[in-house]
Write a protein that holds these residues in place. Sequence first.
Motif, PDB file in Angstrom:
ATOM      1  N   GLU A  30       6.923   2.111 -18.838  1.00  0.00           N
ATOM      2  CA  GLU A  30       8.042   1.168 -18.826  1.00  0.00           C
ATOM      3  C   GLU A  30       9.149   1.635 -17.881  1.00  0.00           C
ATOM      4  OE1 GLU A  30       9.263   0.909 -22.876  1.00  0.00           O
ATOM      5  OE2 GLU A  30       7.743  -0.587 -23.432  1.00  0.00           O
ATOM      6  N   ILE A  31       9.397   2.937 -17.865  1.00  0.00           N
ATOM      7  CA  ILE A  31      10.507   3.480 -17.074  1.00  0.00           C
ATOM      8  C   ILE A  31      10.115   3.718 -15.622  1.00  0.00           C
ATOM      9  CG2 ILE A  31      12.005   5.506 -16.778  1.00  0.00           C
ATOM     10  CD1 ILE A  31      12.223   5.664 -19.790  1.00  0.00           C
ATOM     11  N   THR A  32       8.913   4.233 -15.377  1.00  0.00           N
ATOM     12  CA  THR A  32       8.520   4.600 -14.012  1.00  0.00           C
ATOM     13  C   THR A  32       7.644   3.573 -13.321  1.00  0.00           C
ATOM     14  OG1 THR A  32       6.505   5.763 -14.690  1.00  0.00           O
ATOM     15  CG2 THR A  32       8.576   7.019 -14.709  1.00  0.00           C
ATOM     16  N   GLY A  33       7.020   2.677 -14.113  1.00  0.00           N
ATOM     17  CA  GLY A  33       6.100   1.709 -13.519  1.00  0.00           C
ATOM     18  C   GLY A  33       4.718   2.282 -13.296  1.00  0.00           C
ATOM     19  N   LYS A  34       4.483   3.537 -13.722  1.00  0.00           N
ATOM     20  CA  LYS A  34       3.184   4.184 -13.538  1.00  0.00           C
ATOM     21  C   LYS A  34       2.783   4.865 -14.838  1.00  0.00           C
ATOM     22  CE  LYS A  34       3.582   5.338  -8.577  1.00  0.00           C
ATOM     23  NZ  LYS A  34       4.909   4.817  -8.293  1.00  0.00           N
ATOM     24  N   THR A  35       1.498   5.110 -14.988  1.00  0.00           N
ATOM     25  CA  THR A  35       1.038   5.947 -16.088  1.00  0.00           C
ATOM     26  C   THR A  35       1.361   7.397 -15.725  1.00  0.00           C
ATOM     27  OG1 THR A  35      -1.162   6.350 -15.153  1.00  0.00           O
ATOM     28  CG2 THR A  35      -0.878   4.352 -16.494  1.00  0.00           C
ATOM     29  N   PRO A  36       1.408   8.308 -16.715  1.00  0.00           N
ATOM     30  CA  PRO A  36       1.654   9.720 -16.379  1.00  0.00           C
ATOM     31  C   PRO A  36       0.669  10.271 -15.348  1.00  0.00           C
ATOM     32  CG  PRO A  36       1.905   9.381 -18.727  1.00  0.00           C
ATOM     33  CD  PRO A  36       1.368   8.085 -18.174  1.00  0.00           C
ATOM     34  N   THR A  37      -0.601   9.893 -15.470  1.00  0.00           N
ATOM     35  CA  THR A  37      -1.604  10.382 -14.520  1.00  0.00           C
ATOM     36  C   THR A  37      -1.349   9.847 -13.121  1.00  0.00           C
ATOM     37  OG1 THR A  37      -3.251  10.499 -16.284  1.00  0.00           O
ATOM     38  CG2 THR A  37      -4.070  10.519 -14.012  1.00  0.00           C
ATOM     39  N   GLU A  38      -1.035   8.556 -13.016  1.00  0.00           N
ATOM     40  CA  GLU A  38      -0.737   7.964 -11.710  1.00  0.00           C
ATOM     41  C   GLU A  38       0.491   8.627 -11.097  1.00  0.00           C
ATOM     42  OE1 GLU A  38      -2.371   3.383 -12.431  1.00  0.00           O
ATOM     43  OE2 GLU A  38      -0.264   3.873 -12.781  1.00  0.00           O
ATOM     44  N   TRP A  39       1.505   8.857 -11.912  1.00  0.00           N
ATOM     45  CA  TRP A  39       2.738   9.475 -11.402  1.00  0.00           C
ATOM     46  C   TRP A  39       2.461  10.891 -10.939  1.00  0.00           C
ATOM     47  CZ3 TRP A  39       6.184  13.385 -11.631  1.00  0.00           C
ATOM     48  CH2 TRP A  39       7.437  13.150 -11.080  1.00  0.00           C
ATOM     49  N   LYS A  40       1.660  11.634 -11.722  1.00  0.00           N
ATOM     50  CA  LYS A  40       1.330  13.015 -11.349  1.00  0.00           C
ATOM     51  C   LYS A  40       0.609  13.059 -10.021  1.00  0.00           C
ATOM     52  CE  LYS A  40      -2.118  15.097 -13.395  1.00  0.00           C
ATOM     53  NZ  LYS A  40      -2.949  15.820 -14.382  1.00  0.00           N
ATOM     54  N   ASN A  41      -0.382  12.194  -9.838  1.00  0.00           N
ATOM     55  CA  ASN A  41      -1.147  12.173  -8.585  1.00  0.00           C
ATOM     56  C   ASN A  41      -0.258  11.840  -7.398  1.00  0.00           C
ATOM     57  OD1 ASN A  41      -3.459  12.779 -10.010  1.00  0.00           O
ATOM     58  ND2 ASN A  41      -4.101  10.647 -10.201  1.00  0.00           N
ATOM     59  N   THR A  42       0.682  10.903  -7.616  1.00  0.00           N
ATOM     60  CA  THR A  42       1.588  10.505  -6.542  1.00  0.00           C
ATOM     61  C   THR A  42       2.560  11.625  -6.221  1.00  0.00           C
ATOM     62  OG1 THR A  42       1.476   8.203  -7.228  1.00  0.00           O
ATOM     63  CG2 THR A  42       3.292   8.812  -5.799  1.00  0.00           C
ATOM     64  N   SER A  43       3.150  12.252  -7.241  1.00  0.00           N
ATOM     65  CA  SER A  43       4.175  13.277  -7.019  1.00  0.00           C
ATOM     66  C   SER A  43       3.578  14.515  -6.387  1.00  0.00           C
ATOM     67  CB  SER A  43       4.857  13.640  -8.338  1.00  0.00           C
ATOM     68  OG  SER A  43       3.949  14.233  -9.233  1.00  0.00           O
ATOM     69  N   ILE A  44       2.341  14.855  -6.753  1.00  0.00           N
ATOM     70  CA  ILE A  44       1.685  16.006  -6.153  1.00  0.00           C
ATOM     71  C   ILE A  44       1.433  15.777  -4.675  1.00  0.00           C
ATOM     72  CG2 ILE A  44      -0.460  17.344  -6.113  1.00  0.00           C
ATOM     73  CD1 ILE A  44      -0.573  16.988  -9.166  1.00  0.00           C
ATOM     74  N   SER A  45       1.049  14.535  -4.313  1.00  0.00           N
ATOM     75  CA  SER A  45       0.806  14.223  -2.898  1.00  0.00           C
ATOM     76  C   SER A  45       2.101  14.218  -2.114  1.00  0.00           C
ATOM     77  CB  SER A  45       0.117  12.853  -2.768  1.00  0.00           C
ATOM     78  OG  SER A  45       0.985  11.823  -3.171  1.00  0.00           O
ATOM     79  N   LEU A  46       3.237  13.962  -2.813  1.00  0.00           N
ATOM     80  CA  LEU A  46       4.524  13.964  -2.129  1.00  0.00           C
ATOM     81  C   LEU A  46       5.064  15.375  -1.994  1.00  0.00           C
ATOM     82  CD1 LEU A  46       6.300  10.876  -3.714  1.00  0.00           C
ATOM     83  CD2 LEU A  46       5.226  11.056  -1.486  1.00  0.00           C
ATOM     84  N   ILE A  65       0.840  -1.201   0.000  1.00  0.00           N
ATOM     85  CA  ILE A  65       0.000   0.000   0.000  1.00  0.00           C
ATOM     86  C   ILE A  65       0.874   1.249   0.000  1.00  0.00           C
ATOM     87  CG2 ILE A  65      -1.683   1.336   1.325  1.00  0.00           C
ATOM     88  CD1 ILE A  65      -2.791  -1.343   2.369  1.00  0.00           C
ATOM     89  N   ALA A  66       1.924   1.250   0.840  1.00  0.00           N
ATOM     90  CA  ALA A  66       2.817   2.407   0.937  1.00  0.00           C
ATOM     91  C   ALA A  66       3.585   2.625  -0.362  1.00  0.00           C
ATOM     92  CB  ALA A  66       3.795   2.217   2.095  1.00  0.00           C
ATOM     93  N   ALA A  67       3.967   1.545  -1.027  1.00  0.00           N
ATOM     94  CA  ALA A  67       4.728   1.658  -2.275  1.00  0.00           C
ATOM     95  C   ALA A  67       3.856   2.157  -3.421  1.00  0.00           C
ATOM     96  CB  ALA A  67       5.357   0.316  -2.635  1.00  0.00           C
ATOM     97  N   GLU A  68       2.612   1.662  -3.483  1.00  0.00           N
ATOM     98  CA  GLU A  68       1.727   1.998  -4.603  1.00  0.00           C
ATOM     99  C   GLU A  68       0.880   3.242  -4.351  1.00  0.00           C
ATOM    100  OE1 GLU A  68      -0.582  -1.436  -5.522  1.00  0.00           O
ATOM    101  OE2 GLU A  68       1.148  -2.594  -6.239  1.00  0.00           O
ATOM    102  N   GLY A  69       0.768   3.654  -3.089  1.00  0.00           N
ATOM    103  CA  GLY A  69      -0.028   4.839  -2.779  1.00  0.00           C
ATOM    104  C   GLY A  69      -1.514   4.617  -2.894  1.00  0.00           C
TER     105      GLY A  69
END
Length: 478
Positions: A462-478, A138-142
């Motif tokens: 392929e590089i990040t393991g996330k879609t751009p939208t998933e990465w954006k949501n995660t990075s904004i929360s961080l 859960i912590a890894a995937e957010g």
Amino acid sequence: MITVIIADDEKLIRAGIKKILAENIQIPLNILEAKNGAEALELCKTEKPDVLITDIRMPVMDGVELMKQVSALDENPAIIVLSGFDDFSYAKAAIQSGALSYILKPVDKKELVSAVSEAIENSCRAEQEKNEQNLKVIAAEGRIGSENSFDTDSFPNGYYVLSVSGQNSLSFIEKILKTVKYYVLEKKKDFSFLVIPKEALFLITEDVESVPGVIGVSNPEKSLSNLKVSRRQSVCAFLQSFFEKEEGKKKKVFHYKEQENDYSRIDSEYEKLTGRLEISEPSDIQKSLTKLFVFDQSLEKASEELYYLYSKIISDLFKRFPAYTEKDLYLNMKSIMIERLWLLKDLEEWKVYVRDYCIYLSALLSRGIVEHPFIEEALEYISKNYTKNINMAIVANHVSVNYTWFSEKFKEHTGVNFNEYLKNLRIEEAKRLLEKDCYKVYEVAERSGFGDVKYFMKTFREITGKTPTEWKNTSISL
């Protein structure tokens, strides 16, 4: 609560075992009874017990068949076998079915209590490990995935995430929380992450002076889907200790406070430093780092800025030149020390490791440029044009070098081939644009140099393991 099923066709024996357990096991038990193996099997399917105590000889379905059926279930209990027959064949069948203990009738009270206590301990340990593994996911995937079986109601009043440093600090906290249900999210030498119930925090803070190290405390949270954010908060809270200026007695516990942060200055100084590492003198690198290591005056903002810079170095700088960081022993050692920020005695020590890493890496890169000066010109051209429609043929032609020779020396210098290097630059630019949260995905694809949005989304995942939208949501929360 621990669930125990007693399967025996004799009512008095079931009652006797129930009485022994109730009087001698110190934790609450949910004890269920079955008069044959068939009833016990149904209870195992519906109640998912932690412990099954079964007789061998029973009507309808005997204990041997019951054990075979139970062992095939997705979740099976610890099995304790009772038998009035001192027969090796029964013991063998019990062992083959995974029985924890084989006890002869008449049942010895101490032997039964010991076997059940061991079974309960094993069950609790297995459940703890399973839950901790689920929490790590859960912590890894957010997020809480559909496949995650962790009981999301485990913290009815909410929870905190703690970052705990210092030798023996975890052991100290474990003693304080011995009566509390908590989880170790991550455990390293002298540093750990814990998830504790909200109501348990006072147990630690009321005896704060006895804590051997430093504790960072996240904001209280209800939903486990926010576990990743809470973990970051606890780290930022812990990093406040690096900026504390109070004389005398040092604070032991730091609490996270939400901040409005602007990291544009850090981004700018970081790009100035890393963009010219290949051609910078040690004195220039030192000056760039001095500007980069300027943090806000408040503990809370300074700790957020430090964590942001730390994350940027770990996720970007180490990966820009993999052939050097991974293969050079000195750089590899320095990168490990940089990653272990929270284990260092103070911020100055970390700054020294970053400085040593950058200066040494610059020397290695410069050596390659001296031997092949066209590399410097090529890297400069790429850094200014990577968001445009360029390829290796265009760059090789720009620096007037044979295509094959350029390809060979470029990879020798950077550690990756041209396409990988260009792709990584564009992905980093895409991340930066996504963080701004003001562009649509197709706009990010165009502005970062990918152009084709489908190719961009495929490459990004392929590089990040996330879609751009998933990465954006995660990075904004961080």
